[in-house]
Scaffold this motif. Structure first.
Motif: not given
Length: 126
Positions: A90-119
């Motif tokens: 991750m460091r060598e490839n300059m990648q950030d981590s987004m440490p989310l639990s499974q439920p948090d990722l579910q909420r995050f993705v749902a929010g992303e989909v809703a935001d994109r849909r609204q846009f």
């Protein structure tokens, strides 16, 4: 990039060779705060643009996947993320981590989909 583009929105790690050579200049970071790998590059918000965007990746399974299977996949991903070799990658490839639990990722993705849909729906009104 072939001399055809004047500007592009890309991940910095994708263009590292061009950034290092000076062929591409990184003007802004779209994350909430400055990037640890590019601390001198201001965020879009710092420059007056109300843009916050992150590139994320996740492992998805089909709805109805048995909880035992999902739990095993989650444990496997957590085990990989703990490995020193993964952290080095991750460091060598300059990648950030987004440490989310499974439920948090579910909420995050749902929010992303809703935001994109609204846009996208807002574009129809223009």
């Amino acid at each position: 990039m072939g001399g055809h583009l004047h500007a592009a929105v890309i991940t910095p790690s994708t263009a590292m060779a061009q950034i290092r050579s000076g062929d591409v200049r990184l003007l802004g970071i779209s994350s909430e705060s400055r990037n640890e790998f590019f601390p001198d590059v201001p965020t879009f918000r710092e420059q007056g643009y109300d843009v916050v965007e992150t590139l994320w990746r996740g492992v998805m399974v089909i709805k109805g996947t048995p909880p035992a299977v999902t739990a095993r996949l989650v444990r496997g991903m957590e085990d990989v993320e703990k490995r020193p070799s993964w952290k080095t990658f991750m460091r060598e490839n300059m990648q950030d981590s987004m440490p989310l639990s499974q439920p948090d990722l579910q909420r995050f993705v749902a929010g992303e989909v809703a935001d994109r849909r609204q846009f996208l729906m807002s574009l129809q009104k223009k």
